[in-house]
Every structure is written in structure tokens, then in C-alpha cells.
Design a protein around this motif. Sequence first.
Motif, PDB file in Angstrom:
ATOM      1  N   LYS A 209       0.836  -1.200   0.000  1.00 60.18           N
ATOM      2  CA  LYS A 209       0.000   0.000   0.000  1.00 60.18           C
ATOM      3  C   LYS A 209       0.879   1.262   0.000  1.00 60.18           C
ATOM      4  CE  LYS A 209      -4.104   1.819   0.088  1.00 60.18           C
ATOM      5  NZ  LYS A 209      -4.920   1.929   1.300  1.00 60.18           N
ATOM      6  N   GLU A 210       1.959   1.234   0.758  1.00 54.90           N
ATOM      7  CA  GLU A 210       2.898   2.354   0.759  1.00 54.90           C
ATOM      8  C   GLU A 210       3.596   2.477  -0.589  1.00 54.90           C
ATOM      9  OE1 GLU A 210       3.812   4.828   2.997  1.00 54.90           O
ATOM     10  OE2 GLU A 210       1.905   4.206   3.861  1.00 54.90           O
ATOM     11  N   MET A 211       3.848   1.338  -1.195  1.00 57.63           N
ATOM     12  CA  MET A 211       4.516   1.293  -2.493  1.00 57.63           C
ATOM     13  C   MET A 211       3.701   2.000  -3.574  1.00 57.63           C
ATOM     14  SD  MET A 211       5.829  -2.192  -4.332  1.00 57.63           S
ATOM     15  CE  MET A 211       6.652  -2.752  -2.834  1.00 57.63           C
ATOM     16  N   GLU A 212       2.379   1.975  -3.415  1.00 53.71           N
ATOM     17  CA  GLU A 212       1.497   2.623  -4.386  1.00 53.71           C
ATOM     18  C   GLU A 212       1.838   4.108  -4.554  1.00 53.71           C
ATOM     19  OE1 GLU A 212      -2.720   2.146  -4.118  1.00 53.71           O
ATOM     20  OE2 GLU A 212      -2.547   0.130  -3.286  1.00 53.71           O
ATOM     21  N   LYS A 213       2.342   4.724  -3.500  1.00 53.39           N
ATOM     22  CA  LYS A 213       2.626   6.158  -3.529  1.00 53.39           C
ATOM     23  C   LYS A 213       3.847   6.488  -4.389  1.00 53.39           C
ATOM     24  CE  LYS A 213       0.907   6.636   1.230  1.00 53.39           C
ATOM     25  NZ  LYS A 213       1.267   6.992   2.620  1.00 53.39           N
ATOM     26  N   LYS A 218       5.148  -1.446  -9.553  1.00 51.36           N
ATOM     27  CA  LYS A 218       5.653  -2.476  -8.652  1.00 51.36           C
ATOM     28  C   LYS A 218       4.552  -2.950  -7.707  1.00 51.36           C
ATOM     29  CE  LYS A 218       8.906  -4.812  -6.387  1.00 51.36           C
ATOM     30  NZ  LYS A 218       9.529  -6.034  -6.952  1.00 51.36           N
ATOM     31  N   ALA A 219       3.720  -2.030  -7.240  1.00 51.55           N
ATOM     32  CA  ALA A 219       2.619  -2.390  -6.344  1.00 51.55           C
ATOM     33  C   ALA A 219       1.657  -3.362  -7.034  1.00 51.55           C
ATOM     34  CB  ALA A 219       1.869  -1.138  -5.894  1.00 51.55           C
ATOM     35  N   ILE A 220       1.324  -3.069  -8.280  1.00 51.59           N
ATOM     36  CA  ILE A 220       0.435  -3.956  -9.047  1.00 51.59           C
ATOM     37  C   ILE A 220       1.057  -5.346  -9.156  1.00 51.59           C
ATOM     38  CG2 ILE A 220      -0.436  -4.422 -11.374  1.00 51.59           C
ATOM     39  CD1 ILE A 220      -0.989  -1.431 -11.645  1.00 51.59           C
ATOM     40  N   LYS A 221       2.344  -5.375  -9.430  1.00 45.72           N
ATOM     41  CA  LYS A 221       3.056  -6.642  -9.555  1.00 45.72           C
ATOM     42  C   LYS A 221       2.971  -7.460  -8.267  1.00 45.72           C
ATOM     43  CE  LYS A 221       7.691  -8.279 -10.888  1.00 45.72           C
ATOM     44  NZ  LYS A 221       9.055  -7.817 -11.285  1.00 45.72           N
ATOM     45  N   GLU A 222       3.103  -6.777  -7.123  1.00 46.60           N
ATOM     46  CA  GLU A 222       3.056  -7.472  -5.836  1.00 46.60           C
ATOM     47  C   GLU A 222       1.634  -7.894  -5.468  1.00 46.60           C
ATOM     48  OE1 GLU A 222       5.607  -8.554  -4.331  1.00 46.60           O
ATOM     49  OE2 GLU A 222       7.076  -7.488  -5.556  1.00 46.60           O
ATOM     50  N   TYR A 237      -7.318  -7.927  -4.147  1.00 41.18           N
ATOM     51  CA  TYR A 237      -8.202  -7.911  -5.312  1.00 41.18           C
ATOM     52  C   TYR A 237      -8.853  -6.528  -5.456  1.00 41.18           C
ATOM     53  CZ  TYR A 237      -7.802 -12.998  -4.701  1.00 41.18           C
ATOM     54  OH  TYR A 237      -7.343 -14.280  -4.550  1.00 41.18           O
ATOM     55  N   LYS A 238      -9.282  -5.976  -4.331  1.00 37.77           N
ATOM     56  CA  LYS A 238      -9.927  -4.663  -4.363  1.00 37.77           C
ATOM     57  C   LYS A 238      -8.954  -3.574  -4.810  1.00 37.77           C
ATOM     58  CE  LYS A 238     -13.488  -5.485  -0.828  1.00 37.77           C
ATOM     59  NZ  LYS A 238     -13.997  -5.098   0.511  1.00 37.77           N
ATOM     60  N   ARG A 239      -7.724  -3.625  -4.276  1.00 36.79           N
ATOM     61  CA  ARG A 239      -6.746  -2.608  -4.644  1.00 36.79           C
ATOM     62  C   ARG A 239      -6.383  -2.712  -6.132  1.00 36.79           C
ATOM     63  NH1 ARG A 239      -7.362   1.424  -2.929  1.00 36.79           N
ATOM     64  NH2 ARG A 239      -5.370   2.098  -3.859  1.00 36.79           N
ATOM     65  N   LEU A 243      -6.658   0.182  -9.010  1.00 32.76           N
ATOM     66  CA  LEU A 243      -5.490   0.608  -9.788  1.00 32.76           C
ATOM     67  C   LEU A 243      -5.693   0.379 -11.283  1.00 32.76           C
ATOM     68  CD1 LEU A 243      -2.617  -0.643  -7.452  1.00 32.76           C
ATOM     69  CD2 LEU A 243      -3.470   1.682  -7.722  1.00 32.76           C
ATOM     70  N   TYR A 244      -6.313  -0.749 -11.627  1.00 31.26           N
ATOM     71  CA  TYR A 244      -6.574  -1.006 -13.045  1.00 31.26           C
ATOM     72  C   TYR A 244      -7.639  -0.058 -13.591  1.00 31.26           C
ATOM     73  CZ  TYR A 244      -3.700  -5.240 -13.212  1.00 31.26           C
ATOM     74  OH  TYR A 244      -2.651  -6.120 -13.192  1.00 31.26           O
ATOM     75  N   ARG A 245      -8.601   0.321 -12.740  1.00 28.88           N
ATOM     76  CA  ARG A 245      -9.616   1.281 -13.168  1.00 28.88           C
ATOM     77  C   ARG A 245      -8.972   2.641 -13.468  1.00 28.88           C
ATOM     78  NH1 ARG A 245     -15.067   1.913 -12.016  1.00 28.88           N
ATOM     79  NH2 ARG A 245     -15.101  -0.363 -12.163  1.00 28.88           N
TER      80      ARG A 245
END
Length: 282
Positions: A209-213, A218-222, A237-239, A243-245
Motif C-alpha cells: 500500500k505504501e509502495m502505491e505512492k 511495482k505495487a500492481i506486480k506485488e 483484489y480490491k486494490r 489501480l486497473y480502473r
Amino acid sequence: MTNLSFNDAISNLSSDDVKVRKEAIESLVGITDESAIEPLIKATTDDNAQVRFKAAEILGNMGELAVDKLTDEFNNAEGKNKRFLAFALKETENEKIVPYFVESTDDEDFGVRKVAVRALGELQAVSELSTIGKCLEDEDWGVRLAAIQALGDLATDEAIKLIKDARKAEKDKDFKKSCNKAIKKAEKRQKAKKSGEAIVKVIPMSTIKEMEKTNVQKAIKEYERYVEAKQVKDAPYKRLCVLYRKANDYDNEVRVIETAIDVFKDNDKKLSYFEKRLAKLK
């Protein structure tokens, strides 16, 4: 994150000012433009370690897109410059790089050897057990330790035996502790495999979640590792859906939702969320 345009960021990678180069490399995090590959490869030789590492990380996250150019450069590189290219190649998680890492276990640079043997474990190169085992005799302690970790990743009976033999022959207490840790990891993987569980390395959700910032790619990959393992936590799944949206990636959002529906089919509360989300997309 900075607000530099793509062209400005690429141009600023050549600046004499290290602060400008740092800002430029941060602006390129998550980029998937093929034209950025060569400038980023050049940045892996930057005088500043932060720029070198970040450039290698970005290239690694590009995956298949960057593999061919990375391998071409890797074959011609030496010493420290080759280390960061090795790291970038490892991060692509592409099986076609296995032969390059097999050869690199004999590289003159200990840093390259260390990354190479570690990559063989992460890539599950079971057929290269003897190559990994050979690294247990390396003159560098770090390479030997990486070999132990790689054997733990393979988690075969033969790999565990090699770890135990190395533990018996070693006097260093820290090395022995690392052997014990690798054995436990291998045995846990074996147990999971026998029960039919997917063996996927995941990192804590809070970390991603921190990586998203700072690094959405990389966050998507994880997050995708959780989906690959069909974990029963609904948060990944929700995150991913969110992100894909944001990226207008309809196909991947639908894929994640359909996977979640299958995973949570016996949990009405969690199932309802994903069914409603899918209905809105149709």
C-alpha cells in the motif's frame, strides 16, 4: 513523485546535477515506454547509487519489454556496472534469462555472482541444482549465503540435503542460522506443494500500500502475486481493481474480479462486492 514530463525526465538523466538526475529517475517510475529503456540502461552506470538502483528497478518492472536489450547490454558489461544490470534482469522474472545467470555464476565480480545464483533460486531453475551447489564453494561469503537461499527456494529433497551438508561443514554461526532458516522455508514449501497450495512469495499488504505512492507498477506486480496464489484476503483484489480502473485497464480489472468471484464463492459478503463491481462494468 515529481511532475516532469517524459521527455524532460529522459533529458534530465544526463544532467550534471545529481539532484536533477534523482528527480528525473523518480519521474520515470512505472514507465512502460520502450524508448526509455536505453536511457535507463545508461542510468544504471550513474555515479549516484540511488539513481543506479532505481533505474535497474524500473527496468526490471518492465519485464518482457526490456529483457532483450538488458541481456545484450549485460553480455558486454563488467564489474559494478554489470551488477545493476543483473539486478534488473532478475527483477524481470523471465525464464529466458536463466542461461545468462548460469554463466554468470563464474563471473569475476562477486556481486554479479551473488545476484546470479539468487536469481536461479527465485526463477525455480531446478535443472541448475549443480550450478547453485557449486556456488557453496565460492570464495565470497555473500555468494555462498545466496546459494543457500536459492536452494531454499528450490525446496527439493536434493536441495535440502545440500543445505544440510553446507551447514555441517561451516563453522560460522550466522551462516548456520541462515541454513536453518532456508531449510524451514524449503520444508514449508514442500508441505504447501503436497497440499496443492500455490507457492508464491508475497510481501505484507501494508508495504505494498505504501509502495502505491512511489511505484504503482511495482505495487500492481506485488498485488498480483496474491491473486496468483488465490489468497483469501479480499484487499489485494480490491486494490488491483482500483489501480486497473485508474489506468483504464478494463481487461485486467475484469480478470481480477472474475478470479475473486471464484475464490470467494463461498463467502457471500465478499462475493457480493465483486459481483456488483462486475455488473457495473457490463
